[in-house]
Design a protein around this motif. Structure first.
Motif, short mmCIF file in Angstrom:
data_model
loop_
_atom_site.label_atom_id
_atom_site.label_comp_id
_atom_site.label_asym_id
_atom_site.label_seq_id
_atom_site.Cartn_x
_atom_site.Cartn_y
_atom_site.Cartn_z
N GLN A 1 -2.47 0.65 11.21
CA GLN A 1 -1.92 1.98 11.44
C GLN A 1 -1.81 2.78 10.14
O GLN A 1 -1.36 3.93 10.16
CB GLN A 1 -0.57 1.85 12.14
N LYS A 2 -2.23 2.19 9.04
CA LYS A 2 -2.29 2.89 7.76
C LYS A 2 -3.75 3.22 7.46
O LYS A 2 -4.60 2.34 7.45
CB LYS A 2 -1.70 2.01 6.65
N LYS A 3 -4.03 4.46 7.21
CA LYS A 3 -5.41 4.91 7.03
C LYS A 3 -6.07 4.22 5.84
O LYS A 3 -7.23 3.82 5.91
CB LYS A 3 -5.46 6.43 6.86
N ASP A 4 -5.34 4.08 4.74
CA ASP A 4 -5.90 3.37 3.59
C ASP A 4 -6.32 1.96 3.99
O ASP A 4 -7.41 1.49 3.64
CB ASP A 4 -4.86 3.27 2.46
N PHE A 5 -5.44 1.26 4.69
CA PHE A 5 -5.70 -0.11 5.11
C PHE A 5 -6.95 -0.17 5.98
O PHE A 5 -7.82 -1.01 5.77
CB PHE A 5 -4.48 -0.61 5.89
N ARG A 6 -7.07 0.74 6.95
CA ARG A 6 -8.23 0.75 7.84
C ARG A 6 -9.52 0.94 7.06
O ARG A 6 -10.52 0.28 7.32
CB ARG A 6 -8.10 1.87 8.88
N GLU A 7 -9.50 1.85 6.11
CA GLU A 7 -10.73 2.17 5.39
C GLU A 7 -11.15 1.05 4.45
O GLU A 7 -12.33 0.70 4.38
CB GLU A 7 -10.55 3.50 4.64
N TYR A 8 -10.19 0.46 3.75
CA TYR A 8 -10.54 -0.68 2.90
C TYR A 8 -11.06 -1.84 3.74
O TYR A 8 -12.05 -2.49 3.39
CB TYR A 8 -9.32 -1.13 2.09
N ALA A 9 -10.40 -2.12 4.86
CA ALA A 9 -10.79 -3.25 5.70
C ALA A 9 -12.19 -3.06 6.28
O ALA A 9 -12.89 -4.03 6.56
CB ALA A 9 -9.78 -3.44 6.83
N LEU B 1 0.81 -1.23 0.00
CA LEU B 1 0.00 0.00 0.00
C LEU B 1 0.84 1.27 0.00
O LEU B 1 0.49 2.24 -0.70
CB LEU B 1 -0.96 0.00 1.19
N PRO B 2 1.94 1.35 0.75
CA PRO B 2 2.73 2.60 0.70
C PRO B 2 3.30 2.89 -0.68
O PRO B 2 3.54 4.05 -1.03
CB PRO B 2 3.85 2.35 1.72
N ALA B 3 3.52 1.86 -1.49
CA ALA B 3 4.09 2.06 -2.82
C ALA B 3 3.01 2.21 -3.88
O ALA B 3 3.16 2.98 -4.83
CB ALA B 3 5.01 0.88 -3.18
N LEU B 4 1.92 1.46 -3.75
CA LEU B 4 0.83 1.51 -4.73
C LEU B 4 -0.36 2.20 -4.09
O LEU B 4 -1.33 1.56 -3.68
CB LEU B 4 0.47 0.10 -5.19
N ARG B 5 -0.27 3.51 -3.99
CA ARG B 5 -1.32 4.29 -3.36
C ARG B 5 -2.51 4.45 -4.30
O ARG B 5 -2.34 4.51 -5.52
CB ARG B 5 -0.79 5.69 -2.96
N PRO B 6 -3.71 4.50 -3.76
CA PRO B 6 -4.89 4.72 -4.62
C PRO B 6 -4.76 6.03 -5.38
O PRO B 6 -4.47 7.08 -4.81
CB PRO B 6 -6.04 4.77 -3.62
N THR B 7 -4.97 5.98 -6.69
CA THR B 7 -4.84 7.15 -7.54
C THR B 7 -5.94 7.14 -8.59
O THR B 7 -6.69 6.20 -8.73
CB THR B 7 -3.48 7.16 -8.28
N THR B 8 -6.00 8.23 -9.34
CA THR B 8 -6.97 8.32 -10.43
C THR B 8 -6.41 7.71 -11.72
O THR B 8 -7.12 7.56 -12.69
CB THR B 8 -7.35 9.78 -10.70
N SER B 9 -5.11 7.40 -11.73
CA SER B 9 -4.53 6.80 -12.92
C SER B 9 -5.05 5.38 -13.10
O SER B 9 -5.52 4.74 -12.17
CB SER B 9 -3.00 6.78 -12.82
N THR B 10 -4.98 4.89 -14.33
CA THR B 10 -5.51 3.57 -14.64
C THR B 10 -4.39 2.65 -15.13
O THR B 10 -3.32 3.10 -15.56
CB THR B 10 -6.60 3.65 -15.71
N TYR B 11 -4.67 1.37 -15.04
CA TYR B 11 -3.73 0.35 -15.51
C TYR B 11 -4.50 -0.61 -16.40
O TYR B 11 -5.59 -1.06 -16.04
CB TYR B 11 -3.12 -0.39 -14.33
#
Length: 420
Positions: free
Chosen positions: A223-231, A112-122
């Protein structure tokens, strides 16, 4: 990124599940009386305390403390205070067992620290999905279709999608690099029972973890906000298949964590906020959860219950959480969740690769900000001290609190990890 259409979290104000009576060592006695059950090794790791190296149930009841629930059939389990790190009770805590999809907690905490949620697409390639194991859980990622990183993380956390894991791993630099990074991060967390072979938790020779390690990993991830919210997200929209000449439509996905969403004979658990469930043939059912009540935050992990009851892993986890909340302050801890190595040394983990090159990775345990889903979507846990069911809605891409309560997702973090 587009706002999710629907974030739903139904948290019932469920009454405490009964913690009925057996002797504290009842689970250990059951193992001894059933020759069909595999036996824990005679010697296990003593990390976190000497009692955690012993086979069987470890608990030290004080005056007024309730006895442990009966009918605990998990091969391994642990109940710990998420903030202090105190282990309130454990059963074969360091038994190295297949983790199933609870391994995805380590995958997310690492990447998660390296692949942060973004508006870019893959755009997904055929090769990204080539190595997915037969019978894997899937969210529905399609080759030649585009997805945001946010979409893919939703697929990992909600549907336990091995297809989403494989795509994110390719974006990170490939499977071998991902496995190596996860193993290195496990060692940084002192999750030394863990050996990573497949990042999605699919059965693989030699892939193991333990109830102790999975609890350490969950504590770090939370302790990562992204992780908490997804979980803590109960349901969300996910991009569907693009059909020629038609507008691409979304479909709803729901979190497979039954203590979060309920269903199939399992009630939502009061105060739950994640974390991850799993199942494979060799691992059986596994589960790590976090919940808050009256200001106390507990972590519980249950691995491979033998009970024939449907969804026993959730019911045993709920019983253990109920016991933990009732026993908090009335038991002598039998061990502790150790801090990451960097907490002791003052050094941060090394930088990890990102989809666009190299970038510094925040120290383990640091609250790393929202990075995306907080701007568009998140679901809450039930109110702790109030016991009031809570929900969050997205209005114009912003969060709106619809009911009062204490939210684990928005709780002040990071945890105050002890220094040894």
């Amino acid at each position: 990124m587009p706002a999710l259409k629907k974030i739903a979290l139904t948290v019932a104000s469920a009454a405490l599940l009964p913690g009925l009576v057996l002797s504290p060592a009842s689970a250990a006695d059951k193992d001894k009386s059933d020759d069909r059950q595999p036996k824990p090794p005679a010697t296990m790791s003593s990390l976190g305390g000497e009692r955690l190296a012993r086979a069987g149930t470890q608990v030290a009841l004080g005056p007024g403390a309730p006895v442990l629930p009966k009918e605990l059939t998990g091969r391994s389990w642990i109940v710990a205070n998420a903030e202090s790190g105190e282990v309130l009770a454990a059963h074969n805590a360091h038994w190295r067992l297949p983790p199933a999809s609870t391994m995805k907690m380590l995958f997310a905490d690492t990447l998660l620290p390296a692949l942060r949620p973004t508006t870019s697409t893959y755009t997904v390639k055929d090769s990204d999905l080539a190595a997915i194991g037969e019978g894997s859980s899937l969210v529905g990622v399609k080759e030649d279709h585009t997805y945001t990183v946010h979409d893919l993380w939703l697929g990992v956390f909600l549907r336990s999608g091995n297809d989403a894991v494989h795509v994110l791993a390719q974006m990170y630099g490939g499977m071998p690099r991902t496995v190596a990074a996860m193993q290195k991060h496990a060692e940084e967390l002192q999750a030394l029972d863990t050996r990573v072979v497949s990042p999605d938790g699919y059965d693989a020779p030699g892939q193991v973890s333990s109830a102790y390690d999975l609890t350490l990993i969950a504590r770090s991830g939370l302790q990562k906000k992204d992780f908490r919210e997804y979980a803590a997200t109960a349901s969300a929209d996910f991009p569907g298949e693009q059909k020629t000449g038609k507008k691409r439509e979304n479909f709803e996905i729901q979190n497979t964590n039954r203590l979060l969403t309920g269903g199939l004979g399992v009630d939502p658990y009061q105060g739950i906020a994640g974390v991850k469930n799993g199942y494979t043939t060799h691992a059986g059912n596994t589960f790590t959860g976090v919940a808050e009540r009256d200001g106390t935050v507990l972590l519980v992990t249950v691995m491979n219950p033998s009970a024939e009851e449907s969804h026993a892993v959730y019911k045993e986890a709920a019983h253990l959480l109920d016991w933990g909340f009732a026993a908090s302050g009335k038991v002598t801890p039998v061990g502790e969740l150790v801090p990451p190595k960097s907490v002791d040394t003052g050094t941060a983990p090394s930088a990890g690769p990102t989809s666009g090159g190299k970038g510094a990775q925040p120290a383990a345990g640091a609250d790393q900000g929202s990075g995306g889903p907080a701007d568009t979507a998140h679901a809450s846990a039930a109110g702790g001290s109030s016991g009031v069911g809570t929900a969050l809605a997205v209005i114009g891409g912003a969060l709106a609190v619809l009911a009062a309560g204490v939210f684990l997702v928005n709780r002040r973090w990071p945890l105050h990890l002890p220094r040894r």
